[in-house]
Motif scaffolding. Structure first.
Motif, short mmCIF file in Angstrom:
data_model
loop_
_atom_site.label_atom_id
_atom_site.label_comp_id
_atom_site.label_asym_id
_atom_site.label_seq_id
_atom_site.Cartn_x
_atom_site.Cartn_y
_atom_site.Cartn_z
N ASP A 212 0.70 -1.28 -0.07
CA ASP A 212 0.09 -0.15 -0.05
C ASP A 212 0.91 1.20 -0.05
O ASP A 212 0.29 2.32 -0.03
CB ASP A 212 -1.08 0.03 1.28
CG ASP A 212 -2.19 -1.08 1.00
OD1 ASP A 212 -2.25 -1.51 0.05
OD2 ASP A 212 -2.72 -1.22 1.88
N GLY A 213 2.33 1.30 0.23
CA GLY A 213 2.88 2.25 -0.17
C GLY A 213 3.91 2.78 0.81
O GLY A 213 4.80 3.63 1.06
N ALA A 214 4.01 1.88 1.96
CA ALA A 214 4.98 2.15 3.04
C ALA A 214 6.34 1.80 2.83
O ALA A 214 6.50 0.61 2.33
CB ALA A 214 4.51 1.44 4.49
N ARG A 215 7.21 2.47 3.07
CA ARG A 215 8.65 2.10 2.73
C ARG A 215 9.57 2.58 4.15
O ARG A 215 10.66 1.65 4.36
CB ARG A 215 9.29 3.20 1.71
CG ARG A 215 8.44 2.87 0.26
CD ARG A 215 8.78 1.57 -0.05
NE ARG A 215 8.37 1.10 -1.44
CZ ARG A 215 7.00 0.59 -1.73
NH1 ARG A 215 6.34 0.43 -0.45
NH2 ARG A 215 6.59 0.31 -2.66
N ILE A 216 9.43 3.35 4.87
CA ILE A 216 10.22 3.63 6.15
C ILE A 216 9.05 3.24 7.47
O ILE A 216 8.01 3.76 7.71
CB ILE A 216 10.33 5.33 6.17
CG1 ILE A 216 11.06 5.58 5.01
CG2 ILE A 216 10.92 5.45 7.50
CD1 ILE A 216 11.23 7.14 4.98
N PHE A 217 9.79 2.31 8.16
CA PHE A 217 8.84 1.68 9.22
C PHE A 217 9.62 2.07 10.54
O PHE A 217 10.83 1.70 10.68
CB PHE A 217 8.97 0.12 9.29
CG PHE A 217 8.28 -0.43 7.78
CD1 PHE A 217 7.06 -0.80 7.92
CD2 PHE A 217 9.13 -0.56 6.57
CE1 PHE A 217 6.41 -1.32 6.73
CE2 PHE A 217 8.34 -1.11 5.47
CZ PHE A 217 7.11 -1.43 5.69
N ILE A 218 8.78 2.97 11.32
CA ILE A 218 9.35 3.39 12.56
C ILE A 218 8.58 2.50 13.55
O ILE A 218 7.35 2.46 13.66
CB ILE A 218 8.94 4.94 12.97
CG1 ILE A 218 9.36 5.65 11.55
CG2 ILE A 218 9.52 5.29 14.19
CD1 ILE A 218 9.14 7.25 11.87
N ILE A 240 13.43 0.88 4.98
CA ILE A 240 14.28 0.90 6.20
C ILE A 240 13.68 0.90 7.30
O ILE A 240 12.33 1.24 7.31
CB ILE A 240 14.99 2.34 6.06
CG1 ILE A 240 13.90 3.55 6.16
CG2 ILE A 240 16.00 2.82 4.67
CD1 ILE A 240 14.56 5.02 6.47
N THR A 241 14.16 0.39 8.33
CA THR A 241 13.34 0.35 9.61
C THR A 241 14.19 1.34 10.72
O THR A 241 15.29 1.35 10.67
CB THR A 241 13.59 -0.89 10.14
OG1 THR A 241 14.98 -1.55 10.19
CG2 THR A 241 12.83 -2.07 9.38
N SER A 264 18.59 11.66 7.38
CA SER A 264 19.33 11.10 6.25
C SER A 264 18.59 10.58 5.05
O SER A 264 19.22 10.55 3.88
CB SER A 264 20.38 10.07 6.65
OG SER A 264 19.83 8.66 7.21
N HIS A 265 17.31 10.30 5.43
CA HIS A 265 16.58 9.73 4.27
C HIS A 265 15.19 10.71 4.01
O HIS A 265 14.39 10.50 3.39
CB HIS A 265 15.88 8.33 4.71
CG HIS A 265 16.68 7.20 4.67
ND1 HIS A 265 17.33 7.06 5.78
CD2 HIS A 265 16.94 6.29 3.94
CE1 HIS A 265 18.43 5.87 5.47
NE2 HIS A 265 17.87 5.44 4.36
#
Length: 413
Positions: A212-218, A240-241, A264-265
């Motif tokens: 669904d579009g998530a790329r950065i997982f916090i 990235i996590t 940085s991202h």
């Protein structure tokens, strides 16, 4: 749950990190509702959970839900259930579960890490047959299996809480249907109850959010466990996590490292809470620089000119000359140097003791004259030293006065 709530408020409200998707692992779905501000009364949910027998004797402790499911008599032995983490694939363990009726595949953490639960002896038999790396989990509550489905209604009841009027603009995902969740008090309660009463396939949930579009997982949970799982699930996909809490690292350092990774991202965040605002001033300090050239003429002759000396005419130039010490009236007699070593082989004369009748002063007169001459030379040398030191002190005084005058001229400009 409290840590997740507080760290989410810090990262969202203080640093303005705005998530688009939110999901949780297992019981983390209840923490998710409170952390992002879906539930209106957080304290009510805590009290309802503590008052419920779910984790008192139904799913933990005596585990009466399991006893009823297996039709076991009530006993004081609570060692009827255990959870094990296995480093193997789900397909490998499913073949052996067909022969063990009291073992369940409860959680799939990654494609190569799963959790089985049930009767300890039966679980250990499966581990021995598989020959894989495994360890007993530090928790023993019953969850994500058929043996606890009798608690569905109670789970839904304690999670039926009022929701906020102003809901955040995020999409919530649930493991109940592995898709977006409808934001409604009853729908949320049923989704949580369904997800906890069935097997959890975490890779399926992560891949759905990724699609669904998530790329950065916090990750706001403790110990960056989910971040490790997500990295394995999405090993061949761009992502990235960013865990906010890491083992062996204090919360402050973990938060700073997470913010640095987000910056940085090129994630839009507000880092102003990390530093103090300082008001700029237009006043610039005047630099007092003086060029010094090495070598050349003597610094004493260069500075102590007649013109400079006139500026400090108030300096006293009179000096007190010390009176020379008069030499003694009689000069010391030269004493012959006697040879104190006699290498001859001639026989020595015997020592004769002669009784002297001369006074001691006459015998020691030559020694007194020599001491007097030595004292005269010492006083003469000391007098020369005092005169040299006085001249040197005078020059130093003039140099200091000249430096003070230069400093006053610079400050007055």
């Amino acid at each position: 749950m409290l840590f997740t709530r507080f760290i989410t408020q810090i990262i969202r409200d203080q640093f303005q990190v705005k998530p688009e998707f939110v999901f949780g692992y297992s019981l983390g779905e209840t923490s998710m509702m409170s952390a992002v501000g879906i539930w209106d009364n957080f304290t009510q949910g805590i009290r309802a959970l503590h008052a419920s027998p779910l984790f008192a004797n139904r799913l933990s402790g005596a585990k009466n839900a399991v006893r009823e499911y297996w039709q076991l008599p009530p006993t004081h032995d609570n060692n009827l259930w255990a959870n094990y983490v296995l480093m193997t694939t789900p397909s490998q363990v499913r073949e052996y579960l067909k022969h063990e009726k009291r073992v369940f595949l409860t959680q799939i953490n990654t494609p190569e890490e799963i959790v089985i639960a049930g009767q300890p002896a039966a679980c250990e038999r499966i581990i021995q047959i598989l020959g894989c790396n495994a360890f007993r989990a530090p928790f023993d509550h019953v969850i994500h299996c058929e043996a606890m489905r009798s608690e569905y209604n109670e789970i839904a009841r304690v999670n039926t809480l009022p929701i906020q009027k102003n809901l955040p603009n995020v999409t919530l995902y649930s493991a109940a249907e592995y898709g977006p969740m409808r934001i409604d008090s009853g729908a949320i309660a049923n989704s949580i109850a369904t997800g906890l009463s069935q097997q959890l396939d975490f890779p399926r949930l992560v891949n759905r959010v990724y699609d669904d579009g998530a790329r950065i997982f916090i990750e706001t949970g403790a110990g960056n466990i989910c971040s490790r799982w997500i990295d394995k699930i999405l090993a061949h996909k761009d992502h990235i996590t960013v865990p906010l809490n890491r083992r062996g690292l204090d919360d402050h350092s973990g938060l700073i490292k997470a913010l640095a990774k987000l910056v940085s991202h090129q994630v839009s965040i507000d880092i102003s809470p990390l530093y103090t605002q300082v008001t700029e001033t237009n006043k610039k300090s005047k630099l007092t620089l003086k060029k010094v050239t090495l070598g050349g003429q003597s610094i004493t002759d260069k500075i102590l000119t007649q013109q400079n000396k006139q500026l400090f005419c108030n300096i006293s130039t009179t000096t007190t000359k010390s009176q020379p010490i008069n030499p003694p009236a009689t000069q010391p007699e030269e004493m012959p140097i006697q040879n104190i070593m006699d290498n001859s082989l001639e026989p020595k004369a015997e020592v004769q003791f002669v009784e002297s009748t001369q006074p001691i002063t006459i015998l020691s007169q030559s020694h007194y004259q020599q001491l007097n001459a030595n004292n005269f030379r010492v006083h003469k040398t000391h007098d020369a030293f005092l005169q040299s030191r006085q001249e040197f002190s005078k020059q130093i005084s003039e140099l200091i006065q000249l430096q003070l005058a230069c400093a006053e001229n610079l400050l007055s400009e």
